[in-house]
Motif scaffolding. Structure first.
Motif, PDB file in Angstrom:
ATOM      1  N   ILE A  86     -32.157   1.804  96.772  1.00 60.62           N
ATOM      2  CA  ILE A  86     -31.846   3.214  96.601  1.00 60.62           C
ATOM      3  C   ILE A  86     -32.536   3.708  95.345  1.00 60.62           C
ATOM      4  O   ILE A  86     -32.531   3.056  94.312  1.00 60.62           O
ATOM      5  CB  ILE A  86     -30.323   3.447  96.540  1.00 60.62           C
ATOM      6  CG1 ILE A  86     -29.627   2.410  95.668  1.00 60.62           C
ATOM      7  CG2 ILE A  86     -29.733   3.451  97.923  1.00 60.62           C
ATOM      8  CD1 ILE A  86     -28.133   2.501  95.651  1.00 60.62           C
ATOM      9  N   ASP A  88     -33.653   6.432  92.233  1.00 59.76           N
ATOM     10  CA  ASP A  88     -33.111   7.433  91.326  1.00 59.76           C
ATOM     11  C   ASP A  88     -33.867   8.753  91.425  1.00 59.76           C
ATOM     12  O   ASP A  88     -33.421   9.763  90.899  1.00 59.76           O
ATOM     13  CB  ASP A  88     -33.192   6.926  89.877  1.00 59.76           C
ATOM     14  CG  ASP A  88     -32.127   5.878  89.601  1.00 59.76           C
ATOM     15  OD1 ASP A  88     -31.094   5.905  90.291  1.00 59.76           O
ATOM     16  OD2 ASP A  88     -32.326   5.041  88.714  1.00 59.76           O
ATOM     17  N   ARG A 139     -25.656   1.294  90.238  1.00 61.60           N
ATOM     18  CA  ARG A 139     -26.421   1.321  91.489  1.00 61.60           C
ATOM     19  C   ARG A 139     -26.309  -0.003  92.231  1.00 61.60           C
ATOM     20  O   ARG A 139     -26.080  -0.030  93.444  1.00 61.60           O
ATOM     21  CB  ARG A 139     -27.895   1.632  91.191  1.00 61.60           C
ATOM     22  CG  ARG A 139     -28.752   1.734  92.451  1.00 61.60           C
ATOM     23  CD  ARG A 139     -30.167   2.172  92.147  1.00 61.60           C
ATOM     24  NE  ARG A 139     -30.826   1.231  91.265  1.00 61.60           N
ATOM     25  CZ  ARG A 139     -31.298   1.521  90.060  1.00 61.60           C
ATOM     26  NH1 ARG A 139     -31.186   2.751  89.582  1.00 61.60           N
ATOM     27  NH2 ARG A 139     -31.896   0.601  89.317  1.00 61.60           N
ATOM     28  N   ALA A 143     -24.378  -0.616  95.887  1.00 61.49           N
ATOM     29  CA  ALA A 143     -25.088  -1.173  97.032  1.00 61.49           C
ATOM     30  C   ALA A 143     -24.383  -2.413  97.565  1.00 61.49           C
ATOM     31  O   ALA A 143     -24.218  -2.582  98.773  1.00 61.49           O
ATOM     32  CB  ALA A 143     -26.538  -1.491  96.652  1.00 61.49           C
ATOM     33  N   LYS A 177     -25.817  10.914  90.376  1.00 60.79           N
ATOM     34  CA  LYS A 177     -26.550   9.757  90.862  1.00 60.79           C
ATOM     35  C   LYS A 177     -25.864   9.106  92.053  1.00 60.79           C
ATOM     36  O   LYS A 177     -26.507   8.694  93.011  1.00 60.79           O
ATOM     37  CB  LYS A 177     -26.712   8.737  89.733  1.00 60.79           C
ATOM     38  CG  LYS A 177     -27.647   9.171  88.619  1.00 60.79           C
ATOM     39  CD  LYS A 177     -29.065   9.348  89.151  1.00 60.79           C
ATOM     40  CE  LYS A 177     -30.022   9.728  88.037  1.00 60.79           C
ATOM     41  NZ  LYS A 177     -31.393   9.964  88.561  1.00 60.79           N
ATOM     42  N   TRP A 181     -27.470   8.277  95.664  1.00 63.04           N
ATOM     43  CA  TRP A 181     -27.542   6.927  96.221  1.00 63.04           C
ATOM     44  C   TRP A 181     -26.871   6.847  97.590  1.00 63.04           C
ATOM     45  O   TRP A 181     -27.382   6.207  98.500  1.00 63.04           O
ATOM     46  CB  TRP A 181     -26.884   5.948  95.253  1.00 63.04           C
ATOM     47  CG  TRP A 181     -27.577   5.860  93.922  1.00 63.04           C
ATOM     48  CD1 TRP A 181     -28.879   6.165  93.638  1.00 63.04           C
ATOM     49  CD2 TRP A 181     -26.987   5.470  92.683  1.00 63.04           C
ATOM     50  NE1 TRP A 181     -29.146   5.975  92.309  1.00 63.04           N
ATOM     51  CE2 TRP A 181     -28.004   5.551  91.685  1.00 63.04           C
ATOM     52  CE3 TRP A 181     -25.721   5.062  92.295  1.00 63.04           C
ATOM     53  CZ2 TRP A 181     -27.772   5.229  90.355  1.00 63.04           C
ATOM     54  CZ3 TRP A 181     -25.488   4.744  90.974  1.00 63.04           C
ATOM     55  CH2 TRP A 181     -26.505   4.822  90.008  1.00 63.04           C
ATOM     56  N   GLN A 184     -28.844   8.023 100.621  1.00 68.48           N
ATOM     57  CA  GLN A 184     -29.947   7.153 101.035  1.00 68.48           C
ATOM     58  C   GLN A 184     -29.503   5.939 101.833  1.00 68.48           C
ATOM     59  O   GLN A 184     -30.344   5.196 102.355  1.00 68.48           O
ATOM     60  CB  GLN A 184     -30.712   6.689  99.792  1.00 68.48           C
ATOM     61  CG  GLN A 184     -31.347   7.818  99.005  1.00 68.48           C
ATOM     62  CD  GLN A 184     -32.008   7.317  97.747  1.00 68.48           C
ATOM     63  OE1 GLN A 184     -32.983   6.564  97.787  1.00 68.48           O
ATOM     64  NE2 GLN A 184     -31.490   7.736  96.594  1.00 68.48           N
ATOM     65  N   LYS A 185     -28.219   5.719 101.952  1.00 72.39           N
ATOM     66  CA  LYS A 185     -27.721   4.546 102.670  1.00 72.39           C
ATOM     67  C   LYS A 185     -27.419   4.913 104.116  1.00 72.39           C
ATOM     68  O   LYS A 185     -26.650   5.820 104.404  1.00 72.39           O
ATOM     69  CB  LYS A 185     -26.453   4.014 101.994  1.00 72.39           C
ATOM     70  CG  LYS A 185     -26.651   3.630 100.537  1.00 72.39           C
ATOM     71  CD  LYS A 185     -27.685   2.536 100.385  1.00 72.39           C
ATOM     72  CE  LYS A 185     -27.200   1.212 100.911  1.00 72.39           C
ATOM     73  NZ  LYS A 185     -28.180   0.133 100.693  1.00 72.39           N
TER      74      LYS A 185
END
Length: 218
Positions: A86, A88, A139, A143, A177, A181, A184-185
């Motif tokens: 992911i 930034d 981050r 994840a 942030k 993140w 994007q998952k």
């Protein structure tokens, strides 16, 4: 002297006898190996049929260096990590709903899903607290948390990012942030700000993709 000579002759006789027995044993083994090889040749000939030996071309066989084994599995693992990574630098603002909670829903997911998520229709099954962590640590923790949640078949989780009151300039850096993140998952299909009782502006309620099971109804 005679007794000693007779004793020496006896030892010599025994040594010669042992040598003869060893030679006979080796000869028997050689004959047995030849017989076994003969039977194998005959069996091969009966099975395969007549064969013609290749002519000797006189060419020399050059030993060519073999290529270095390619670490295929390691490359696949690295590619999988890159797919899961992911960034930034991702611009999330255009994907968020223009409401006070800055909600998000993946394309194809109806707005009623976000409304139900905000109402608390799904029970929060697990949570991760990122409050106080540095950006890189947060981050990686997020994840890993999402990866394990999907493995366990969890549907609704909470991500605590804090309100940013302790950040320089009191700017909620981690809060923005985390939203970037999550978008994007692939396993995240929607999220919204938590209700006051569940953390309010310091947390998000995240709806995860339900893993498909063989034979399950859709």
């Amino acid at each position: 002297m005679k007794a000693r000579s007779f004793a020496d002759l006896g030892e010599l006789k025994k040594a010669l006898q042992r040598q003869a027995e060893e030679a006979a044993r080796q000869e028997a083994q050689r004959r047995a190996a030849e017989e076994r090889e003969r039977r194998e040749r005959e069996l091969f000939a009966r099975t395969v049929g007549p064969v013609t030996a290749l002519k000797d071309t006189g060419r020399a066989e050059i030993a060519r260096p073999r290529p270095v084994p390619a670490p295929l599995q390691r490359r696949l693992d690295e590619e999988a990590v890159l797919r899961e990574a992911i960034s930034d630098e991702f611009d999330v603002e255009s994907l968020l709903e223009t409401d006070e909670a800055l909600s998000y829903r993946r394309p194809g997911i109806g707005p009623d899903v976000v409304k139900r998520l905000r109402r608390g229709d799904w029970v929060i099954q697990r949570q991760v607290d990122l409050h106080g962590l540095r950006r890189d640590e947060a981050r990686e923790r997020l994840a890993e948390f999402l990866r394990e949640a999907v493995k366990q078949g969890l549907r609704c989780v909470r991500v605590i990012h804090g309100k940013g009151n302790g950040s320089p300039g009191r700017e909620p850096v981690l809060k923005g942030k985390v939203r970037s993140w999550l978008v994007q998952k692939d396993e995240v299909i929607a999220f919204t700000q938590a209700r006051a009782a569940d953390g309010g502006q310091g947390a998000l309620v995240v709806l995860l993709l339900q893993p498909s099971r063989p034979g399950a109804r859709r």
